[in-house]
Write a protein that holds these residues in place. Structure first.
Motif, short mmCIF file in Angstrom:
data_model
loop_
_atom_site.label_atom_id
_atom_site.label_comp_id
_atom_site.label_asym_id
_atom_site.label_seq_id
_atom_site.Cartn_x
_atom_site.Cartn_y
_atom_site.Cartn_z
N ILE B 5 6.09 63.37 47.37
CA ILE B 5 7.19 63.06 47.70
C ILE B 5 8.06 62.07 46.85
CG2 ILE B 5 9.66 62.75 49.43
CD1 ILE B 5 8.35 63.09 51.67
N TRP B 73 3.06 52.45 54.68
CA TRP B 73 3.75 51.94 55.83
C TRP B 73 2.98 53.67 56.93
CZ3 TRP B 73 9.78 52.35 56.50
CH2 TRP B 73 10.02 54.07 55.60
N ALA B 75 4.79 56.88 57.24
CA ALA B 75 5.39 57.95 57.30
C ALA B 75 5.86 58.39 58.49
CB ALA B 75 5.59 58.34 56.01
N GLY B 76 7.08 58.77 58.74
CA GLY B 76 8.29 59.35 59.90
C GLY B 76 7.85 59.25 61.08
N VAL B 92 4.61 53.69 49.70
CA VAL B 92 6.19 53.85 49.03
C VAL B 92 5.76 53.06 47.58
CG1 VAL B 92 8.22 53.54 49.60
CG2 VAL B 92 6.97 54.33 51.55
N PHE B 112 0.15 61.57 52.28
CA PHE B 112 0.42 62.49 53.15
C PHE B 112 -0.60 63.47 53.76
CE2 PHE B 112 5.15 62.81 51.80
CZ PHE B 112 5.80 61.70 52.77
N SER B 113 -1.81 63.53 52.54
CA SER B 113 -2.43 64.75 53.13
C SER B 113 -3.79 63.62 53.77
CB SER B 113 -3.27 64.94 51.51
OG SER B 113 -3.63 63.83 50.65
N TYR B 115 -2.77 61.49 56.31
CA TYR B 115 -2.63 61.32 57.71
C TYR B 115 -3.68 61.47 58.69
CZ TYR B 115 2.19 59.89 57.84
OH TYR B 115 3.41 59.52 57.92
N ALA B 116 -3.81 61.01 59.79
CA ALA B 116 -4.66 61.41 60.50
C ALA B 116 -4.07 62.45 61.27
CB ALA B 116 -5.13 60.09 61.31
N VAL B 119 -1.10 62.04 63.98
CA VAL B 119 -0.04 60.98 64.03
C VAL B 119 1.09 62.47 63.12
CG1 VAL B 119 1.24 59.35 62.02
CG2 VAL B 119 -1.12 59.36 61.87
N ALA B 120 2.17 62.38 62.95
CA ALA B 120 3.07 63.11 62.27
C ALA B 120 2.78 65.02 63.42
CB ALA B 120 2.48 63.28 61.07
N GLN B 121 2.84 64.79 64.22
CA GLN B 121 2.93 65.95 65.47
C GLN B 121 4.61 66.36 65.58
OE1 GLN B 121 -0.03 66.01 68.11
NE2 GLN B 121 0.60 68.24 67.62
N GLU B 122 4.25 67.19 64.78
CA GLU B 122 5.53 68.77 64.18
C GLU B 122 6.05 68.99 64.60
OE1 GLU B 122 8.39 67.23 61.95
OE2 GLU B 122 7.12 64.95 62.23
N LYS B 123 7.13 69.93 65.70
CA LYS B 123 7.18 71.64 66.41
C LYS B 123 6.80 72.48 65.05
CE LYS B 123 10.69 69.41 67.30
NZ LYS B 123 12.05 69.03 67.27
#
Lengths: 103, 144
Positions: B5, B73, B75-76, B92, B112-113, B115-116, B119-123
């Motif tokens: 990003i 860090w 992220a999100g 970053v 972002f790829s 990411y475990a 982490v970052a569970q999204e709706k």
């Protein structure tokens, strides 16, 4: 579906090529989506398994064929995640600008 | 790379000023976290305190006056992990360049790829248009 897994699944040129084929609108079978990738059928199948596991594609048996289709909902999760991160940075950068431009 | 990003903004201020705003712990709190806990130096893992939005530990990777500053860090997410480098994290990077009397600040977040899965569970959102967006984005990142 964790967004991370979506990004990870797409982070590969073969899988990305498969996804690009599938997003063209034509219908693909297991066989046709796996051809001309420069890898073996077994290799292609492994990549498809990754995409399937990440819910990026679904396999739909129909007669003697198995069709491979995209799962659009998965991408909304990734889209939303990226949009949120971008929005956050835009807000922060706007605040940074205000701060450094003040006298 | 498929997972970057990048955002930027142009400001009317010298690069030294912009760098300080990012790399000086007493200044970064005017526009980013509410407070910084711990040493805000390369190699250290201070905590960004975002008030009601929680806290997040960062690992400061590099600082090059007056052009570059980077940290890792999760992220999100806000959450204080013991060691940022031991979990899936994003990098970053702030890049500062002077351009014709103004200064361009670019922030790039990548990884972002990596990411475990936890982490970052999204709706899920059933709106359409996700595909096109994603493909444009991927295409763009591949040709960058």
């Amino acid at each position: 579906m964790p967004t991370a897994e979506i990004f990870r699944a797409l982070g590969d040129p073969i899988r990305l090529e498969m996804v690009q084929r599938l997003s063209s609108g034509s219908s693909y079978t297991l066989t046709s989506v796996s051809t001309n990738l420069g890898i073996s059928r077994q290799g292609a199948r492994k990549h498809l398994d990754v995409l399937q596991h990440a819910h990026i594609v679904v396999l739909k048996p129909h007669g003697r064929d198995v069709f491979v289709e995209l799962e659009p909902a998965t991408f909304d999760a990734a889209k939303e995640f990226i949009l949120n991160v971008e929005k956050q940075w835009d807000r922060r950068l706007a605040k940074l600008k205000l701060f450094v431009e003040e006298d | 790379m498929q997972d970057i990003i990048e955002r930027n903004i142009t400001v009317k201020a010298p690069k030294e000023r912009v760098y300080s705003a990012i790399a000086d712990p007493t200044q970064v709190t005017t526009w980013f976290p509410d407070a910084v806990e711990g040493k805000y130096e390369v190699g250290e893992q201070p905590i960004f305190d975002f008030g009601t939005e929680g806290k997040s530990r960062i690992y400061i990777v590099d600082a090059k006056p007056f052009e570059y500053f980077s940290y890792r860090w999760v992220a999100g997410e806000t959450g204080v992990v013991d060691d940022v480098t031991k979990v899936a994290n994003t990098l970053v990077e702030f890049m500062i360049e002077e351009m014709g009397g103004e200064t361009k600040v670019t922030v790039k977040e990548s990884g972002f790829s990596a990411y475990a899965a936890d982490v970052a569970q999204e709706k899920f959102d059933m709106n359409s248009g996700g595909w096109e967006y994603m493909m444009n984005r991927l295409e763009k990142s591949l040709t960058d």
